[in-house]
Design an enzyme around this catalytic site. Structure first.
Site, PDB file in Angstrom:
ATOM      1  N   GLU A 186      42.985  36.299  41.111  1.00  0.00           N
ATOM      2  CA  GLU A 186      43.356  37.384  40.184  1.00  0.00           C
ATOM      3  C   GLU A 186      44.061  38.425  41.044  1.00  0.00           C
ATOM      4  OE1 GLU A 186      42.714  37.554  36.950  1.00  0.00           O
ATOM      5  OE2 GLU A 186      41.145  36.065  36.622  1.00  0.00           O
ATOM      6  N   CYS A 241      44.923  46.736  38.197  1.00  0.00           N
ATOM      7  CA  CYS A 241      45.861  45.622  38.418  1.00  0.00           C
ATOM      8  C   CYS A 241      46.816  45.451  37.241  1.00  0.00           C
ATOM      9  CB  CYS A 241      45.079  44.347  38.647  1.00  0.00           C
ATOM     10  SG  CYS A 241      43.805  44.100  37.413  1.00  0.00           S
ATOM     11  N   GLU A 275      54.198  46.928  43.121  1.00  0.00           N
ATOM     12  CA  GLU A 275      52.989  47.531  42.575  1.00  0.00           C
ATOM     13  C   GLU A 275      52.660  48.791  43.370  1.00  0.00           C
ATOM     14  OE1 GLU A 275      49.321  45.346  43.303  1.00  0.00           O
ATOM     15  OE2 GLU A 275      48.705  45.770  41.257  1.00  0.00           O
TER      16      GLU A 275
HETATM   17  P1  NAD Z   1      43.115  43.490  49.149  1.00  0.00           P
HETATM   18  O1  NAD Z   1      43.693  42.168  48.856  1.00  0.00           O
HETATM   19  O2  NAD Z   1      43.540  44.192  50.373  1.00  0.00           O
HETATM   20  O3  NAD Z   1      41.523  43.372  49.258  1.00  0.00           O
HETATM   21  C1  NAD Z   1      40.746  42.784  48.254  1.00  0.00           C
HETATM   22  C2  NAD Z   1      39.490  42.205  48.881  1.00  0.00           C
HETATM   23  O4  NAD Z   1      39.865  41.156  49.770  1.00  0.00           O
HETATM   24  C3  NAD Z   1      38.689  43.196  49.714  1.00  0.00           C
HETATM   25  O5  NAD Z   1      37.313  42.909  49.528  1.00  0.00           O
HETATM   26  C4  NAD Z   1      39.113  42.865  51.136  1.00  0.00           C
HETATM   27  O6  NAD Z   1      38.149  43.180  52.101  1.00  0.00           O
HETATM   28  C5  NAD Z   1      39.308  41.368  51.061  1.00  0.00           C
HETATM   29  N1  NAD Z   1      40.238  40.820  52.034  1.00  0.00           N
HETATM   30  C6  NAD Z   1      41.232  41.462  52.718  1.00  0.00           C
HETATM   31  N2  NAD Z   1      41.877  40.592  53.517  1.00  0.00           N
HETATM   32  C7  NAD Z   1      41.295  39.379  53.339  1.00  0.00           C
HETATM   33  C8  NAD Z   1      41.532  38.069  53.858  1.00  0.00           C
HETATM   34  N3  NAD Z   1      42.511  37.835  54.732  1.00  0.00           N
HETATM   35  N4  NAD Z   1      40.770  37.043  53.411  1.00  0.00           N
HETATM   36  C9  NAD Z   1      39.801  37.250  52.514  1.00  0.00           C
HETATM   37  N5  NAD Z   1      39.503  38.467  51.997  1.00  0.00           N
HETATM   38  C10 NAD Z   1      40.247  39.521  52.393  1.00  0.00           C
HETATM   39  O7  NAD Z   1      43.354  44.326  47.851  1.00  0.00           O
HETATM   40  P2  NAD Z   1      42.923  45.815  47.572  1.00  0.00           P
HETATM   41  O8  NAD Z   1      43.938  46.704  48.157  1.00  0.00           O
HETATM   42  O9  NAD Z   1      41.500  46.011  47.911  1.00  0.00           O
HETATM   43  O10 NAD Z   1      42.982  45.831  45.961  1.00  0.00           O
HETATM   44  C11 NAD Z   1      44.103  46.113  45.290  1.00  0.00           C
HETATM   45  C12 NAD Z   1      44.754  44.853  44.786  1.00  0.00           C
HETATM   46  O11 NAD Z   1      43.878  44.113  43.945  1.00  0.00           O
HETATM   47  C13 NAD Z   1      45.941  45.194  43.907  1.00  0.00           C
HETATM   48  O12 NAD Z   1      47.032  44.393  44.265  1.00  0.00           O
HETATM   49  C14 NAD Z   1      45.465  44.861  42.502  1.00  0.00           C
HETATM   50  O13 NAD Z   1      46.471  44.567  41.608  1.00  0.00           O
HETATM   51  C15 NAD Z   1      44.535  43.738  42.741  1.00  0.00           C
HETATM   52  N6  NAD Z   1      43.583  43.581  41.628  1.00  0.00           N
HETATM   53  C16 NAD Z   1      43.743  42.542  40.761  1.00  0.00           C
HETATM   54  C17 NAD Z   1      42.884  42.395  39.675  1.00  0.00           C
HETATM   55  C18 NAD Z   1      43.058  41.260  38.714  1.00  0.00           C
HETATM   56  O14 NAD Z   1      42.129  40.984  37.977  1.00  0.00           O
HETATM   57  N7  NAD Z   1      44.175  40.589  38.716  1.00  0.00           N
HETATM   58  C19 NAD Z   1      41.845  43.304  39.485  1.00  0.00           C
HETATM   59  C20 NAD Z   1      41.705  44.359  40.385  1.00  0.00           C
HETATM   60  C21 NAD Z   1      42.593  44.484  41.462  1.00  0.00           C
END
Ligand code: NAD
Length: 486
Positions: free
Chosen positions: A264, A298, A395
């Site tokens: 997601e 998101c 975004e």
């Molecule tokens: P992010 O991808 O940086 O982090 C999300 C999660 O992934 C955190 O828990 C982080 O610690 C972990 N993470 C980071 N690097 C990783 C790796 N290499 N392997 C595994 N896990 C890792 O995103 P963010 O900045 O925390 O969140 C914002 C993003 O999330 C936005 O792009 C938003 O659109 C998206 N989002 C999507 C939905 C949806 O349902 N589609 C919902 C909420 C947020």
């Protein structure tokens, strides 16, 4: 004497801060493994900050590789027994968790707001009730799983690793855990680095609900913890919510492995207003679409597409409405727009907004007093945006809306679909037939008509294209956690 029309009244509000003395936070939290709080093997603890004050709230353990292995061992040991429970017994645990979330709703709402910066009004009225509703919903599915997948015989996948972002910490945890557990899987959840606290309170709730040890583990940490979890042997499924860049990395890491995956990811969703829409209602929907949760959503309606004939009227109404938004202390019950979640996120927003100005878009930011400490960005509107501008393509994940215009329905559809993302869209029109036609032509997982950011546990949510794959919510949300046995 002149009397002002009712719509121009600007109310002054007295401060209405929510009490925090009922919150029972500890100074230090361990990892939740095998049904209890554990010290991390590498003894690493990090502060979690309140982004509205920059003050530390608590110390939280971060999991390393040895902790991930320990959690997986415990989840593997627990899984066959959990799956073998009569379906209705598994449901009882989920009902209990849902009820305990309701009982502790006030505390959870305050902690969510302190840890993440979102207005209390939202954590109290949206995040926490919806988190409980997800557990209730999937509790109801636990003994009806086969009816969710065309009456086929189903079996759980095993141990699932689940990674969530910081924008809806408890709600995203509920979206992940509730269907996974209902289907007979055991789960290891990694909350985001800036917002681990409500997940750790959920660990206490799991204990209170007497959930068998190992069914849920909670491992706070950063991207490294997440990367270790998804690559670890012994994980049968990865469910990730977060950025497209990290989603891509996870997909590459799992290529060629039997681990099942749902993603997601991000979005740049179009909110389309036709000339026959109820404009005042549309303005409320636009505001909710982009300023809800500071735009850290998101599916935020960050690309506002307005039919040319109404653009001036609608922008004037929107700008007036934006002037009434109250930005500030997230714990104040009257606050509409709270703090930006972290210094890094604020920097990302500022960079993209500067790019918008450099590329020639017209920026308007509301005048408001921002608190001295903490991370803040005032609601912002960009006009004169071209479809190629970065602010129309990337975004921003902040309270910033980019306005584009269109003349015909066909042009609206073409512009809305002109994105590498495809998570959500909004359509504002008085004509039902038009709404159906446009919705059918949009490549977006969720399309709202005359509303926006409306979430319900019974409805599927998920993306197309670079917004990911797999669905969460409703019966469709069961499928990613089951295999078809026969
Ligand atoms: P992010 O991808 O940086 O982090 C999300 C999660 O992934 C955190 O828990 C982080 O610690 C972990 N993470 C980071 N690097 C990783 C790796 N290499 N392997 C595994 N896990 C890792 O995103 P963010 O900045 O925390 O969140 C914002 C993003 O999330 C936005 O792009 C938003 O659109 C998206 N989002 C999507 C939905 C949806 O349902 N589609 C919902 C909420 C947020």
């Amino acid at each position: 004497m002149t009397t002002e029309p009712r719509t121009s009244i600007v109310w002054d509000y007295a401060p209405a801060p929510e009490a925090t003395d009922h919150v029972r936070l500890r100074d230090r939290y361990g990892l939740f493994i095998d049904g209890a709080s554990r010290d991390p093997a590498e003894s690493r603890y990090e502060q979690t900050l309140n982004p509205a004050t920059e003050q530390p709230i608590a110390e939280v353990a971060w999991a390393g590789p040895a902790d991930v292995t320990r959690a997986i061992d415990s989840a593997r040991a627990a899984q066959p027994k959990w799956a073998a429970l009569p379906d209705r017994e598994r449901a009882k645990y989920l009902f209990r968790i849902a009820r305990l979330i309701q009982e502790r709703a006030r505390e959870l709402a305050v902690v969510e707001t302190m840890d993440g910066g979102k207005p209390l009004r939202e954590s109290r009225d949206v995040d926490i009730p919806l988190a409980a509703a997800h557990f209730f919903h999937y509790a109801g599915w636990a003994d009806k799983l086969r009816y969710g997948v065309n009456a086929r015989e189903v079996a759980p996948l095993g141990v699932v690793g689940q990674i969530v972002p910081w924008n809806f910490p408890l709600l995203m945890a509920a979206w992940k855990l509730a269907p996974a557990l209902a289907c007979g899987n055991t789960a290891i959840l990694k909350p985001a680095e800036t917002t681990p606290l409500t997940a750790l309170l959920l660990a206490e709730i799991c204990q209170e609900a007497e959930l068998p040890a190992g069914v849920v583990s909670i491992l706070p940490g950063d991207g490294e913890t997440g990367a270790t979890l998804v690559r670890a042997p012994g994980i049968d499924k990865v469910a990730f919510t977060g950025s497209t860049a990290v989603g891509r990395d996870i997909q590459a890491a799992l290529a060629g492995r039997p681990t099942s995956l749902t993603l997601e990811l991000g979005g740049k969703s179009a909110n389309i207003v036709f000339e026959d829409a109820a404009l005042d209602q549309a303005v409320e929907g636009i505001v909710n679409g982009i300023f809800f949760n500071q735009g850290h959503v998101c599916c935020a309606g960050s690309r506002l597409l307005i039919q040319e004939s109404i653009i001036e009227t609608l922008i004037a109404k929107l700008w007036r409405r934006m002037g009434r938004l109250r930005v500030g202390d997230p714990l104040d019950k009257n606050t509409d727009v709270g703090a930006i979640n972290s210094a890094e996120q604020l920097q990302r927003i500022e960079t993209l907004v500067a790019a918008g100005e450099d590329e020639g878009a017209q920026r308007r930011t509301i005048a408001c007093e921002l608190p001295e400490h903490g991370y803040w960005f005032a609601p912002t509107l960009f006009t004169e945006v071209s479809p190629a501008h970065r602010i129309a393509v990337e975004e921003i994940f902040g309270p910033v809306v980019s306005v584009l215009s269109f003349r015909t329905q066909a042009e609206a559809i073409e512009k809305a679909n002109n994105s590498r993302y495809g998570l959500a869209a909004g359509i504002w029109t008085d004509k039902g037939a038009k709404a159906f036609e446009v919705a059918s032509a949009l490549r977006a997982g969720v399309v709202w008509q005359n509303t926006y950011n409306h979430f319900d546990p019974t409805a599927a949510f998920g993306g197309y294209k670079e917004s990911g794959f797999g669905r969460e919510g409703g019966p469709a949300g069961l499928r990613p956690y089951l295999k078809i046995a026969r």
